[in-house]
Write a protein that holds these residues in place. Structure first.
Motif, PDB file in Angstrom:
ATOM      1  N   LEU A 257      37.965  26.995  48.146  1.00 49.16           N
ATOM      2  CA  LEU A 257      37.751  26.707  49.739  1.00 49.16           C
ATOM      3  C   LEU A 257      38.582  27.783  50.514  1.00 49.16           C
ATOM      4  CD1 LEU A 257      36.070  25.699  52.104  1.00 49.16           C
ATOM      5  CD2 LEU A 257      37.226  23.817  51.933  1.00 49.16           C
ATOM      6  N   ARG A 258      40.094  27.799  50.057  1.00 54.74           N
ATOM      7  CA  ARG A 258      41.019  28.537  50.728  1.00 54.74           C
ATOM      8  C   ARG A 258      40.636  30.069  50.514  1.00 54.74           C
ATOM      9  NH1 ARG A 258      42.733  27.982  55.137  1.00 54.74           N
ATOM     10  NH2 ARG A 258      41.748  30.131  55.114  1.00 54.74           N
ATOM     11  N   THR A 259      40.472  30.564  49.441  1.00 54.59           N
ATOM     12  CA  THR A 259      40.090  31.892  48.899  1.00 54.59           C
ATOM     13  C   THR A 259      39.020  32.463  49.701  1.00 54.59           C
ATOM     14  OG1 THR A 259      41.423  31.433  46.887  1.00 54.59           O
ATOM     15  CG2 THR A 259      39.630  33.423  47.053  1.00 54.59           C
TER      16      THR A 259
ATOM     17  N   GLY B 211      43.775  42.168  60.256  1.00 53.47           N
ATOM     18  CA  GLY B 211      43.386  42.688  58.891  1.00 53.47           C
ATOM     19  C   GLY B 211      42.144  41.983  58.592  1.00 53.47           C
ATOM     20  N   ALA B 212      41.740  40.828  59.204  1.00 48.92           N
ATOM     21  CA  ALA B 212      40.503  40.100  58.600  1.00 48.92           C
ATOM     22  C   ALA B 212      39.448  40.714  59.214  1.00 48.92           C
ATOM     23  CB  ALA B 212      40.600  38.555  59.190  1.00 48.92           C
ATOM     24  N   VAL B 213      39.304  41.467  60.160  1.00 50.14           N
ATOM     25  CA  VAL B 213      38.178  42.114  61.255  1.00 50.14           C
ATOM     26  C   VAL B 213      37.384  42.868  59.951  1.00 50.14           C
ATOM     27  CG1 VAL B 213      37.312  43.289  62.874  1.00 50.14           C
ATOM     28  CG2 VAL B 213      39.406  41.884  63.204  1.00 50.14           C
ATOM     29  N   ARG B 214      38.250  43.824  59.165  1.00 52.51           N
ATOM     30  CA  ARG B 214      37.215  44.737  58.399  1.00 52.51           C
ATOM     31  C   ARG B 214      36.708  43.918  57.334  1.00 52.51           C
ATOM     32  NH1 ARG B 214      42.199  47.167  59.490  1.00 52.51           N
ATOM     33  NH2 ARG B 214      43.144  46.663  57.493  1.00 52.51           N
ATOM     34  N   THR B 215      37.343  42.845  56.816  1.00 59.35           N
ATOM     35  CA  THR B 215      36.772  42.200  55.858  1.00 59.35           C
ATOM     36  C   THR B 215      35.544  41.342  56.310  1.00 59.35           C
ATOM     37  OG1 THR B 215      38.822  41.721  54.628  1.00 59.35           O
ATOM     38  CG2 THR B 215      36.845  40.140  54.001  1.00 59.35           C
ATOM     39  N   THR B 216      35.442  40.850  57.654  1.00 53.44           N
ATOM     40  CA  THR B 216      34.500  40.231  58.212  1.00 53.44           C
ATOM     41  C   THR B 216      33.196  40.882  58.549  1.00 53.44           C
ATOM     42  OG1 THR B 216      35.980  38.656  59.168  1.00 53.44           O
ATOM     43  CG2 THR B 216      33.787  38.571  60.081  1.00 53.44           C
TER      44      THR B 216
ATOM     45  N   ASP C 296      39.401  32.731  53.557  1.00 52.90           N
ATOM     46  CA  ASP C 296      40.234  34.088  53.712  1.00 52.90           C
ATOM     47  C   ASP C 296      39.518  35.422  53.822  1.00 52.90           C
ATOM     48  OD1 ASP C 296      42.666  32.595  53.874  1.00 52.90           O
ATOM     49  OD2 ASP C 296      43.314  32.814  51.792  1.00 52.90           O
ATOM     50  N   ASN C 297      38.185  35.258  53.244  1.00 55.97           N
ATOM     51  CA  ASN C 297      37.555  36.563  53.231  1.00 55.97           C
ATOM     52  C   ASN C 297      36.982  36.786  54.766  1.00 55.97           C
ATOM     53  OD1 ASN C 297      37.467  37.170  50.612  1.00 55.97           O
ATOM     54  ND2 ASN C 297      35.951  35.728  50.168  1.00 55.97           N
ATOM     55  N   PHE C 298      37.046  35.707  55.664  1.00 55.62           N
ATOM     56  CA  PHE C 298      36.680  36.004  57.059  1.00 55.62           C
ATOM     57  C   PHE C 298      37.750  35.759  57.945  1.00 55.62           C
ATOM     58  CE2 PHE C 298      33.518  33.454  54.408  1.00 55.62           C
ATOM     59  CZ  PHE C 298      32.561  34.432  54.282  1.00 55.62           C
TER      60      PHE C 298
ATOM     61  N   TYR D  26      29.367  25.077  52.526  1.00 54.83           N
ATOM     62  CA  TYR D  26      29.997  25.159  51.118  1.00 54.83           C
ATOM     63  C   TYR D  26      30.003  26.578  50.832  1.00 54.83           C
ATOM     64  CZ  TYR D  26      24.991  25.660  49.450  1.00 54.83           C
ATOM     65  OH  TYR D  26      23.781  25.958  49.517  1.00 54.83           O
ATOM     66  N   THR D  27      30.957  26.777  49.703  1.00 55.76           N
ATOM     67  CA  THR D  27      31.373  28.028  49.156  1.00 55.76           C
ATOM     68  C   THR D  27      30.286  28.849  48.479  1.00 55.76           C
ATOM     69  OG1 THR D  27      32.735  27.674  47.279  1.00 55.76           O
ATOM     70  CG2 THR D  27      33.657  27.530  49.480  1.00 55.76           C
TER      71      THR D  27
END
Length: 218
Positions: free
Chosen positions: A134-136, A15-20, A139-141, A89-90
């Motif tokens: 940082l966790r959030t 599922g992370a692929v589409r976001t990345t 998670d986008n990637f 850094y985010t």
């Protein structure tokens, strides 16, 4: 006593692929306009110019904390996997998210070898990069990417041990200036760096090198 014992890695979450992919598409080309200088290109006789081979740069002694509250040390990275290490850094507007997006796509492109690669980002803005932030952001990637925080002076020292120039955040007038690393380090078990991807290395370029690094070092 080990600071952090990584648990067995579950299959990568597709599922992370589409976001990345979406993040990368939105940031295409920005890395070239960031104004952050990359180090000189290099590499061994069998490596492309965007990868620099080095002879075991020793792991720094610093111990930090993961966003999940566990102790983490460079010397205690996974014993059965390579670790891709980035200092960033985010709130970085371009290079950091582009780098993480490229790393995620690169791992998606190497099949089963991706199970033998961890990804860790050490924050160069630990005051503003809270554990939750940082966790959030990571998670986008990819939810498997690990975030690590520590006192900024120790972060700077650790980065310098790997030959990566990082400075503590500075307030100049109304601006808050933060730096990030220019390279993505490749660590072997024990935390020694055996190579670096230059800033701006594409996902496809990483995918071309990572399988060989896995076979040669694990």
């Amino acid at each position: 006593m080990r600071a952090h014992t990584p648990s067995p890695r579950p299959p990568r979450r597709r599922g992370a692929v589409r976001t990345t992919t979406a993040v990368l598409a939105g940031l295409a080309g920005l890395v070239l306009a960031s104004g952050c200088a990359a180090g000189p290109a290099g590499g061994g006789t069998d490596r492309p110019d965007y990868f620099l081979d080095v002879k075991g740069m020793a792991a720094p002694a610093q111990e930090f904390t993961t966003v999940g509250g566990e102790k983490w040390a460079f010397r205690d990275v996974a014993e059965d996997r390579l670790t891709l290490l980035y200092f960033g850094y985010t709130s970085c507007p371009d290079v950091c998210p582009t780098t993480m997006a490229d790393v995620g796509l690169a791992l998606d492109g190497i099949g089963a070898d991706a199970e033998k690669v961890d990804v860790v980002m050490v924050s160069t803005d630990p005051e503003r990069d809270t554990d939750e932030q940082l966790r959030t952001w990571l998670d986008n990637f990819d939810p498997d990417f690990e975030g690590v925080r520590g006192p900024i002076d120790e972060v700077v020292a650790a980065a310098e041990d790997y030959g990566i120039p990082v400075e503590a955040p500075k307030r100049t007038g109304g601006d808050y200036l933060v730096t990030h690393g220019g390279r993505l380090a490749v660590l072997v078990p024990g935390g020694d760096a055996i190579g670096f991807f230059d800033e701006g290395t594409s996902a496809e370029q990483m995918s071309a090198v990572l399988p060989d690094l896995v076979r040669e070092n694990l």
